[in-house]
Design a protein around this motif. Structure first.
Motif, PDB file in Angstrom:
ATOM      1  N   TYR A   1       0.782  -0.935   0.471  1.00  0.00           N
ATOM      2  CA  TYR A   1      -0.249   0.002  -0.139  1.00  0.00           C
ATOM      3  C   TYR A   1       0.580   1.159   0.040  1.00  0.00           C
ATOM      4  O   TYR A   1       0.652   2.335  -0.249  1.00  0.00           O
ATOM      5  N   SER A   2       1.988   1.500   0.938  1.00  0.00           N
ATOM      6  CA  SER A   2       2.815   2.385   0.604  1.00  0.00           C
ATOM      7  C   SER A   2       3.535   2.789  -1.161  1.00  0.00           C
ATOM      8  O   SER A   2       2.938   3.787  -1.096  1.00  0.00           O
ATOM      9  N   ILE A   3       3.923   1.877  -1.120  1.00  0.00           N
ATOM     10  CA  ILE A   3       4.272   2.185  -2.519  1.00  0.00           C
ATOM     11  C   ILE A   3       2.755   2.217  -3.948  1.00  0.00           C
ATOM     12  O   ILE A   3       3.724   3.218  -4.719  1.00  0.00           O
ATOM     13  N   MET A   4       1.938   2.191  -3.139  1.00  0.00           N
ATOM     14  CA  MET A   4       0.761   2.633  -4.198  1.00  0.00           C
ATOM     15  C   MET A   4       0.025   3.270  -3.732  1.00  0.00           C
ATOM     16  O   MET A   4      -1.402   3.377  -4.008  1.00  0.00           O
ATOM     17  N   GLN A   5       0.594   4.115  -2.958  1.00  0.00           N
ATOM     18  CA  GLN A   5      -0.576   4.736  -2.120  1.00  0.00           C
ATOM     19  C   GLN A   5      -0.646   6.097  -3.195  1.00  0.00           C
ATOM     20  O   GLN A   5      -2.421   6.518  -2.875  1.00  0.00           O
ATOM     21  N   THR A   6      -0.365   6.107  -4.346  1.00  0.00           N
ATOM     22  CA  THR A   6      -0.862   7.286  -5.282  1.00  0.00           C
ATOM     23  C   THR A   6      -2.036   7.172  -6.272  1.00  0.00           C
ATOM     24  O   THR A   6      -2.649   7.179  -7.014  1.00  0.00           O
ATOM     25  N   LEU A   7      -2.107   5.262  -5.944  1.00  0.00           N
ATOM     26  CA  LEU A   7      -3.092   5.374  -7.044  1.00  0.00           C
ATOM     27  C   LEU A   7      -4.097   4.224  -6.053  1.00  0.00           C
ATOM     28  O   LEU A   7      -4.768   4.207  -4.652  1.00  0.00           O
ATOM     29  N   ASP A   8      -5.910   4.013  -6.775  1.00  0.00           N
ATOM     30  CA  ASP A   8      -6.551   3.740  -6.544  1.00  0.00           C
ATOM     31  C   ASP A   8      -6.762   2.142  -6.417  1.00  0.00           C
ATOM     32  O   ASP A   8      -6.623   1.717  -7.762  1.00  0.00           O
ATOM     33  N   VAL A   9      -6.160   1.654  -5.354  1.00  0.00           N
ATOM     34  CA  VAL A   9      -5.927   0.346  -4.824  1.00  0.00           C
ATOM     35  C   VAL A   9      -7.537  -0.471  -4.386  1.00  0.00           C
ATOM     36  O   VAL A   9      -8.242   0.145  -3.723  1.00  0.00           O
ATOM     37  N   GLU A  10      -7.317  -1.343  -5.374  1.00  0.00           N
ATOM     38  CA  GLU A  10      -9.644  -2.420  -5.604  1.00  0.00           C
ATOM     39  C   GLU A  10      -8.912  -3.234  -4.055  1.00  0.00           C
ATOM     40  O   GLU A  10      -9.759  -3.325  -3.249  1.00  0.00           O
ATOM     41  N   TYR A  11      -7.895  -3.154  -4.475  1.00  0.00           N
ATOM     42  CA  TYR A  11      -7.536  -5.361  -3.332  1.00  0.00           C
ATOM     43  C   TYR A  11      -6.369  -5.334  -3.543  1.00  0.00           C
ATOM     44  O   TYR A  11      -5.706  -5.128  -4.566  1.00  0.00           O
ATOM     45  N   VAL A  12      -6.014  -5.524  -2.310  1.00  0.00           N
ATOM     46  CA  VAL A  12      -4.544  -6.269  -1.695  1.00  0.00           C
ATOM     47  C   VAL A  12      -4.600  -7.426  -1.764  1.00  0.00           C
ATOM     48  O   VAL A  12      -5.814  -7.945  -0.585  1.00  0.00           O
ATOM     49  N   ALA A  13      -4.636  -8.617  -1.764  1.00  0.00           N
ATOM     50  CA  ALA A  13      -4.404 -10.519  -1.232  1.00  0.00           C
ATOM     51  C   ALA A  13      -3.457 -10.466  -1.501  1.00  0.00           C
ATOM     52  O   ALA A  13      -2.406 -10.922  -2.072  1.00  0.00           O
ATOM     53  N   ILE A  14      -3.230 -11.665  -0.071  1.00  0.00           N
ATOM     54  CA  ILE A  14      -1.860 -12.540   0.013  1.00  0.00           C
ATOM     55  C   ILE A  14      -3.134 -13.885   0.688  1.00  0.00           C
ATOM     56  O   ILE A  14      -3.503 -13.676   1.131  1.00  0.00           O
ATOM     57  N   VAL A  15      -2.596 -14.641   0.044  1.00  0.00           N
ATOM     58  CA  VAL A  15      -3.375 -16.262  -0.190  1.00  0.00           C
ATOM     59  C   VAL A  15      -2.595 -17.243  -0.875  1.00  0.00           C
ATOM     60  O   VAL A  15      -1.524 -16.664  -1.000  1.00  0.00           O
ATOM     61  N   ASP A  16      -2.766 -18.454  -0.017  1.00  0.00           N
ATOM     62  CA  ASP A  16      -2.247 -19.398  -0.451  1.00  0.00           C
ATOM     63  C   ASP A  16      -2.324 -20.059  -2.227  1.00  0.00           C
ATOM     64  O   ASP A  16      -3.810 -19.206  -2.781  1.00  0.00           O
ATOM     65  N   ARG A  17      -1.647 -21.205  -2.516  1.00  0.00           N
ATOM     66  CA  ARG A  17      -2.447 -21.392  -4.118  1.00  0.00           C
ATOM     67  C   ARG A  17      -3.756 -21.307  -3.826  1.00  0.00           C
ATOM     68  O   ARG A  17      -3.469 -22.187  -5.644  1.00  0.00           O
ATOM     69  N   GLU A  18      -4.143 -22.093  -3.265  1.00  0.00           N
ATOM     70  CA  GLU A  18      -6.230 -22.217  -3.303  1.00  0.00           C
ATOM     71  C   GLU A  18      -6.653 -21.095  -3.108  1.00  0.00           C
ATOM     72  O   GLU A  18      -8.197 -21.500  -2.855  1.00  0.00           O
ATOM     73  N   PHE A  19      -5.983 -20.311  -3.337  1.00  0.00           N
ATOM     74  CA  PHE A  19      -7.354 -18.864  -2.786  1.00  0.00           C
ATOM     75  C   PHE A  19      -7.788 -18.644  -1.285  1.00  0.00           C
ATOM     76  O   PHE A  19      -8.521 -18.316  -0.789  1.00  0.00           O
ATOM     77  N   ASN A  20      -7.297 -19.338  -0.128  1.00  0.00           N
ATOM     78  CA  ASN A  20      -7.686 -19.794   0.890  1.00  0.00           C
ATOM     79  C   ASN A  20      -6.359 -18.097   1.433  1.00  0.00           C
ATOM     80  O   ASN A  20      -4.683 -18.046   1.434  1.00  0.00           O
ATOM     81  N   GLU A  21      -7.077 -17.365   2.692  1.00  0.00           N
ATOM     82  CA  GLU A  21      -6.194 -16.664   2.938  1.00  0.00           C
ATOM     83  C   GLU A  21      -5.216 -17.563   3.732  1.00  0.00           C
ATOM     84  O   GLU A  21      -5.408 -18.016   5.043  1.00  0.00           O
ATOM     85  N   LEU A  22      -3.739 -16.586   4.184  1.00  0.00           N
ATOM     86  CA  LEU A  22      -3.102 -17.065   4.974  1.00  0.00           C
ATOM     87  C   LEU A  22      -3.118 -16.329   6.320  1.00  0.00           C
ATOM     88  O   LEU A  22      -3.300 -15.132   6.103  1.00  0.00           O
ATOM     89  N   LYS A  23      -2.720 -16.684   7.615  1.00  0.00           N
ATOM     90  CA  LYS A  23      -2.450 -16.063   8.319  1.00  0.00           C
ATOM     91  C   LYS A  23      -0.938 -15.506   8.003  1.00  0.00           C
ATOM     92  O   LYS A  23       0.076 -14.869   9.378  1.00  0.00           O
ATOM     93  N   ILE A  24       0.289 -16.343   8.389  1.00  0.00           N
ATOM     94  CA  ILE A  24       1.354 -15.885   7.504  1.00  0.00           C
ATOM     95  C   ILE A  24       1.984 -16.454   6.267  1.00  0.00           C
ATOM     96  O   ILE A  24       1.725 -17.334   5.825  1.00  0.00           O
ATOM     97  N   ILE A  25       3.460 -15.664   6.026  1.00  0.00           N
ATOM     98  CA  ILE A  25       3.174 -15.864   4.729  1.00  0.00           C
ATOM     99  C   ILE A  25       3.845 -17.327   4.295  1.00  0.00           C
ATOM    100  O   ILE A  25       5.179 -17.454   5.472  1.00  0.00           O
ATOM    101  N   GLU A  26       3.687 -18.034   3.478  1.00  0.00           N
ATOM    102  CA  GLU A  26       4.213 -19.348   2.927  1.00  0.00           C
ATOM    103  C   GLU A  26       5.614 -19.627   1.900  1.00  0.00           C
ATOM    104  O   GLU A  26       5.196 -19.500   1.010  1.00  0.00           O
ATOM    105  N   PRO A  27       6.187 -19.633   2.248  1.00  0.00           N
ATOM    106  CA  PRO A  27       7.220 -19.566   0.949  1.00  0.00           C
ATOM    107  C   PRO A  27       7.005 -21.077   0.163  1.00  0.00           C
ATOM    108  O   PRO A  27       6.477 -21.935   0.543  1.00  0.00           O
ATOM    109  N   LYS A  28       6.798 -20.613  -1.699  1.00  0.00           N
ATOM    110  CA  LYS A  28       6.464 -21.190  -2.562  1.00  0.00           C
ATOM    111  C   LYS A  28       5.064 -21.826  -2.063  1.00  0.00           C
ATOM    112  O   LYS A  28       4.575 -22.874  -3.178  1.00  0.00           O
ATOM    113  N   ASN A  29       4.200 -21.013  -1.140  1.00  0.00           N
ATOM    114  CA  ASN A  29       2.998 -21.351  -1.447  1.00  0.00           C
ATOM    115  C   ASN A  29       1.902 -19.832  -1.237  1.00  0.00           C
ATOM    116  O   ASN A  29       1.093 -19.928  -0.271  1.00  0.00           O
ATOM    117  N   THR A  30       2.240 -18.772  -1.677  1.00  0.00           N
ATOM    118  CA  THR A  30       1.638 -18.093  -1.339  1.00  0.00           C
ATOM    119  C   THR A  30       1.694 -17.265  -2.784  1.00  0.00           C
ATOM    120  O   THR A  30       2.394 -17.224  -3.597  1.00  0.00           O
TER     121      THR A  30
END
Ligand code: AMP
Length: 272
Positions: free
Chosen positions: A224-253
């Protein structure tokens, strides 16, 4: 290369193919992203079929169905140059009649893209299933650019036991990082320049994670800080099956970003 317009023509051709079939579904206005899928299909199969069909059922009322770029002649030339065997270019009335059996995409098709575009993925899966049945392809090629679409198609193949391999393909970008999209032509010069912040934010998030960051909020804040001048609709961090992640999982994010530039929505993502 042969251009096929009707179901009968395609089925007739398909009956006589003996080797492997690589299939690349597109909505046309072909660019280097599509071309990379076609080239991969060409390298890995005996026969290549590309479909060009602006599928009305995946557009919501008020979206850009009528304005969507159509470049049939240029597209055919590109396919010819890429040594495609068959281009399937049906009319809407060829693909849709009064059918009553519809495909219902799962609940997770109503998050992210599906939240802004409810029903969009029902239309995508509906047309893709029809095209899979017609082409009976061995391998079908989809870009990681449309990550949620790719995940839902893999789910459909798994749930319905479809005899086809889905091959995910890397995102192709302009030299400056902008992910190629048929909709990039809608951008004016300023928007085109501003749009670079999307890929920049994804790269920066990637390096933050590479340096050990695992906290979702910290990564989101960076984006968000890099895109602060943009109209960001969403930022999402999910696993490969589009489940929400609690923490970043390398190779599954997957980190996804959608930003709006006037009426144009630009999607991008990075797989970590
Ligand atoms: P479309 O014509 O937009 O429906 O896209 C057809 C296919 O091309 C889909 O599988 C997309 O994910 C893929 N595609 C679109 N843009 C890119 C890109 N920049 N890099 C890789 N694949 C892409």
């Amino acid at each position: 290369m042969q251009v096929l317009k009707t179901i009968k023509e395609l089925q007739e051709v398909r009956k006589n193919i003996t080797g492997t079939v690589g299939f690349v579904p597109t909505m046309g206005a072909l660019h280097n992203g599509h071309i990379s899928l076609i080239k991969q299909a060409r390298n890995e199969n005996d026969v290549v079929i590309v479909s060009i069909f602006v599928n009305p059922t995946q557009f919501l009322p008020g979206e850009d169905l009528d304005a969507y770029p159509r470049k049939d002649e240029a597209d055919k030339k590109i396919c010819q140059m890429c040594k495609v065997d068959y281009v399937f270019m049906p009319e809407i009335s060829t693909m849709y009649g009064n059918e009553e059996i519809l495909i219902k995409a799962p609940n997770k098709s109503y998050i992210l893209e599906g939240k802004t575009r409810p029903g969009h993925f029902d239309g995508v899966l509906r047309v893709v299933l029809k095209l899979f049945n017609l082409t009976q392809a061995t391998n079908a090629y989809f870009g990681k650019k449309d990550a949620q679409q790719l995940s839902l198609i893999m789910q459909m193949v798994k749930d319905l036991f479809l005899p086809i391999n889905i091959i995910p393909c890397e995102i192709i970008r302009e030299d400056d990082g902008l992910a190629l999209s048929s909709r990039n032509i809608y951008l004016d010069a300023t928007q085109r320049k501003d749009a670079l912040l999307i890929s920049k934010s994804l790269y920066m998030a990637g390096s933050l994670i590479a340096s050990g960051e695992r906290n979702i909020k910290a990564v989101e804040n960076k984006l968000y800080s890099i895109m602060q001048t943009l109209d960001v609709e969403y930022v999402a961090i999910v696993d490969r099956e589009f489940n929400e992640l609690k923490i970043i999982e390398p190779k599954n994010t997957i980190i996804l970003v959608v930003a709006r530039f006037g009426n144009t929505r630009l999607l991008d993502n990075i797989w970590l």
